[in-house]
Design an enzyme around this catalytic site. Structure first.
Site, PDB file in Angstrom:
ATOM      1  N   ARG A  65      47.586  29.075  20.617  1.00 35.06           N
ATOM      2  CA  ARG A  65      46.419  29.565  19.874  1.00 35.06           C
ATOM      3  C   ARG A  65      46.279  31.070  20.020  1.00 35.06           C
ATOM      4  NH1 ARG A  65      40.362  28.792  20.401  1.00 35.06           N
ATOM      5  NH2 ARG A  65      39.654  28.663  18.249  1.00 35.06           N
ATOM      6  N   HIS A  69      46.461  33.636  16.872  1.00 36.98           N
ATOM      7  CA  HIS A  69      45.288  34.461  16.583  1.00 36.98           C
ATOM      8  C   HIS A  69      45.601  35.947  16.732  1.00 36.98           C
ATOM      9  CE1 HIS A  69      41.760  31.424  16.690  1.00 36.98           C
ATOM     10  NE2 HIS A  69      42.881  30.804  16.365  1.00 36.98           N
ATOM     11  N   ASN A  97      37.604  33.451  17.870  1.00 35.94           N
ATOM     12  CA  ASN A  97      38.255  33.763  19.136  1.00 35.94           C
ATOM     13  C   ASN A  97      37.403  33.455  20.365  1.00 35.94           C
ATOM     14  OD1 ASN A  97      40.591  34.677  17.891  1.00 35.94           O
ATOM     15  ND2 ASN A  97      39.883  36.793  17.783  1.00 35.94           N
TER      16      ASN A  97
END
Length: 350
Positions: A65, A69, A97
């Site tokens: 992740r 991101h 986030n």
């Protein structure tokens, strides 16, 4: 016998090395970029990641992740690591986030590297290497990842635009195509959902009020709906207290192709997951990946390498995010770009 059968039946760790057709260099990035300047760099990363994986298998999902991101917002430049201050917000302040984690592990790796190779290894490369190692430790492919990225100097929460969990396939593909990915590569990268969890807030509407209809999503398997309803409870909760559910209800900590098999049984947790199996443009891709685990693992490795090449900063030397932020857009251009001893900024003044 499946190469993962020893993991599934005994809990023993299996790491499969695939013979991948990955070029030794992509642009100015190179496999083994630190072979001369810091030959132990990749082994240091692996050592720290392995230590944390041994007690917490969820680090694989955390790094996947973080990697995604970071790379999808201004390129793979480690700008997601910049901590906000009392006065300035950064990418980490943006809604998507808020649940990204693993920052302290990246910083631990950086501290160890600084002790052995001061001012050498970029934080962007640490994220890419840590993700590769975490994927392999979880039973996925152990692939070569080119390194040589420079760290970014800008971290602005307004720049964080990521595909959401309730998008259609065509809507999601707009984000991926803008970064140079094909539709098939999008489906493969969403295979990252083979590990990890989602907060109930991201799929609660599918359980009882799908798209404002007042009814559950008819495409969801009834047994999965009942299970998720028990997990999430009757009322929404604040994000920090919001329950989570595994995205892959079968092999939740293993990087394999079971995620796609779950989709074929209408057991996708988030809307975008299930859409992959129902949309005519991606259904055949899902079916193909569900029936070919080795093929998925090879394509997954290739896609992760390509992800690591999105809008990378390259050039002579490797600049490092600095520990002071004093501009509205958190733009550090013009500052000293000497590598710092940490990958996370503080709110201390220069």
């Amino acid at each position: 016998m499946s190469p993962w059968s020893c993991y599934r039946s005994t809990g023993l760790l299996c790491i499969v090395l695939l013979s991948l057709s990955i070029p030794a260099a992509i642009g100015d990035l190179q496999v083994g970029f630190y072979n001369s300047s810091c030959p132990q760099a990749e082994s240091v990363v692996l050592s720290v990641v392995s230590k944390h994986f041994a007690t917490d298998h969820s680090v694989t999902a955390a790094f996947l992740r973080m990697y995604f991101h970071d790379c999808f917002v201004g390129g793979c430049d480690a700008s997601i690591l910049i901590a906000p201050t009392k006065k300035k917000k950064t990418e980490r302040s943006a809604g998507p986030n808020l649940t990204v984690r693993g920052f302290e592990i990246i910083n631990e790796v950086k501290a160890n590297l600084e002790a052995q190779c001061p001012s050498t290894v970029s934080c962007a490369d640490i994220i890419a290497l840590a993700t590769r190692d975490a994927v392999a430790l979880a039973g996925g492919p152990n692939y070569d990842i080119p390194t040589g990225r420079r760290d970014g100097l800008v971290s602005n929460p307004r720049n964080v635009r990521l595909p959401g969990p309730s998008l259609t396939v065509s809507e999601a593909f707009q984000f991926f195509s803008a970064k140079g990915f094909t539709l098939e590569e999008m489906v493969i990268l969403l295979g990252s959902h083979t590990v990890g969890v989602a907060h109930c807030v991201f799929f609660r509407d599918r359980l009882g009020n799908f798209q404002g209809t007042g009814s559950p999503d008819p495409s969801m398997d009834p047994s999965l709906k009942a299970k998720l309803t028990r997990i999430c409870g009757p009322r929404p909760k604040p994000l920090k207290k919001d329950p989570t559910a595994f995205l892959d209800q079968n092999t939740s900590f293993v990087v394999d192709n079971q995620y796609y098999n779950q989709l074929l049984m209408n057991k996708g947790v988030m809307q975008i997951d299930q859409e992959l199996a129902s949309d005519s443009s991606t259904a055949s891709v899902v079916s193909g990946l569900a029936s070919d685990e080795a093929g998925f693992l090879q394509k997954f490795a290739d896609a992760l390498v390509k992800l690591g090449n999105v809008e990378v900063l390259m050039g002579t030397g490797i600049s490092q995010i600095q520990p002071s932020i004093d501009r509205d857009d958190v733009n550090l251009q013009g500052r000293d770009t000497t590598l710092a001893a940490t990958c996370m900024t503080s709110d201390s003044a220069p």
